[in-house]
Write an enzyme that holds these catalytic residues in place. Structure first.
Site, PDB file in Angstrom:
ATOM      1  N   ASP A 103       9.204  47.073  42.882  1.00  0.00           N
ATOM      2  CA  ASP A 103      10.467  47.464  43.937  1.00  0.00           C
ATOM      3  C   ASP A 103      11.445  46.342  42.851  1.00  0.00           C
ATOM      4  O   ASP A 103      11.788  46.290  41.948  1.00  0.00           O
ATOM      5  CB  ASP A 103      10.219  47.355  45.370  1.00  0.00           C
ATOM      6  CG  ASP A 103      11.921  47.526  45.740  1.00  0.00           C
ATOM      7  OD1 ASP A 103      12.206  49.119  46.008  1.00  0.00           O
ATOM      8  OD2 ASP A 103      12.369  46.562  46.584  1.00  0.00           O
ATOM      9  N   HIS A 298       6.804  55.720  47.239  1.00  0.00           N
ATOM     10  CA  HIS A 298       7.580  54.431  46.666  1.00  0.00           C
ATOM     11  C   HIS A 298       6.087  52.632  46.942  1.00  0.00           C
ATOM     12  O   HIS A 298       6.388  51.518  46.183  1.00  0.00           O
ATOM     13  CB  HIS A 298       8.696  54.142  47.688  1.00  0.00           C
ATOM     14  CG  HIS A 298       9.439  52.489  46.746  1.00  0.00           C
ATOM     15  ND1 HIS A 298       9.844  52.413  45.635  1.00  0.00           N
ATOM     16  CD2 HIS A 298       9.149  51.623  47.305  1.00  0.00           C
ATOM     17  CE1 HIS A 298      10.173  51.876  45.439  1.00  0.00           C
ATOM     18  NE2 HIS A 298       9.900  50.510  46.534  1.00  0.00           N
TER      19      HIS A 298
END
Length: 320
Positions: A103, A298
């Protein structure tokens, strides 16, 4: 479990909280977390890499946990955050290493590879690809496209707005973030269309329980990261798109030339947001090896820990 060391380093004008594991003489591997996670999000990789003989270094990034959280949003540009890690590397006497990020941590990893081409011998990005310097700040484009609709990054821009929602119930916020951008929901559920004036979690699901890959013990560490502080430091990372763009003029056009690994989940909403960048990345990272993990959202290093560990160990065996 692998034994962990912890230290507080005075670097780059802040205190950086750093966890580490593995033999002191092992090859250094840095694990950089993203939003809104913590050093413990790397728990599975820390153990696997340490057991394989690597010296694993897992910081609480600026704005998180026991690390400093400056009040000025301008203190969270990517170059200041890179400088935190670079100063820690200097303090530890490290001159050859690998950097792995997820991320926002991936953004830092890619930039460290550009800034430290001799020291960073290889680099791994998860979820967020390297796209180089755009012709103008991405936030300008987002504001134009979403002038009449909700966009979570635009929502994060004004200090205090997102904090009021996210800080109200930290445990709920973390459950919602984990659930609504994982493989437990339909692809791009996190990106559902909402009207201007909506809040982040409007229309999303509160599972009321933790996902199978996050135990109560692990979740407690996530909560401790934000306890008494809230999310303002973490959100400030999003408030530097213009500043990052201005500061990156000196590295415009540079490619990441080191051996690189990129991993993303097939249900990660970032894959939709970064579709163009994903196609273009081989031009900008010519030695990149890319993998898409099936039935994965994610939170890739925990949703698919065994697969991620295998890919990391194979990559490091070739390039560390």
């Amino acid at each position: 479990m692998t034994a962990l060391d912890h230290q507080l380093l005075d670097v780059n004008g802040i205190t950086l909280s750093l966890y580490s594991a593995g033999p002191l003489d092992g090859y250094p591997v840095w694990l950089l977390h993203g939003f809104p996670e913590c050093w413990h999000s790397w728990r599975n990789q820390t153990q696997a890499l340490a057991e394989a003989g690597y010296r694993v270094l897992v910081p609480e990034m600026r704005g998180y946990g026991q690390s400093s959280a400056p009040t000025d949003p301008a203190a969270y540009d990517v170059f200041s955050i890179c400088a935190d890690i670079q100063a820690a590397m200097n303090a530890l006497g490290q001159d050859k290493l690998c950097v792995i990020g997820h991320d926002w941590g991936a953004q830092i990893a890619w930039h460290l590879a550009l800034l430290e081409p001799q020291r960073v011998e290889s680099v791994v990005g998860m979820a967020v690809p390297f796209g180089g310097r755009a012709k103008k700040p991405a936030i300008e484009i987002m504001r134009q496209i979403h002038a009449d609709s909700f966009n979570y990054i635009v929502y994060f821009q004004t200090p205090g707005v997102a904090e009021r929602e996210l800080d109200a119930d930290i445990a709920k916020t973390m459950r919602m973030m984990m659930h609504n951008s994982s493989a437990a929901v339909p692809k791009d559920f996190f990106l559902q269309a909402k009207p201007l004036g909506a809040r982040l979690f409007d229309g999303m699901q509160d599972p009321g329980a933790l996902l199978e890959w996050c135990s109560e013990e692990a979740f407690a560490v996530y909560l401790q990261t934000f306890d008494g502080r809230g999310f303002y430091g973490a959100l400030n990372w999003y408030r530097n798109f213009e500043r990052n763009w201005e500061l990156s003029a000196s590295i415009a056009g540079q490619r990441v030339e080191q051996p690189a690994l990129f991993i993303i989940g097939d249900k990660d909403p970032v894959a939709t947001l970064e579709a163009y960048t994903l196609k273009r990345m081989p031009e900008l990272v010519p030695r990149v090896e890319q993998h898409v993990l099936e039935d994965c959202g994610h939170w890739i290093q925990n949703e698919k820990a065994a697969e991620v560990n295998r890919l990391l160990l194979e990559f490091l065996a070739r390039h560390a």
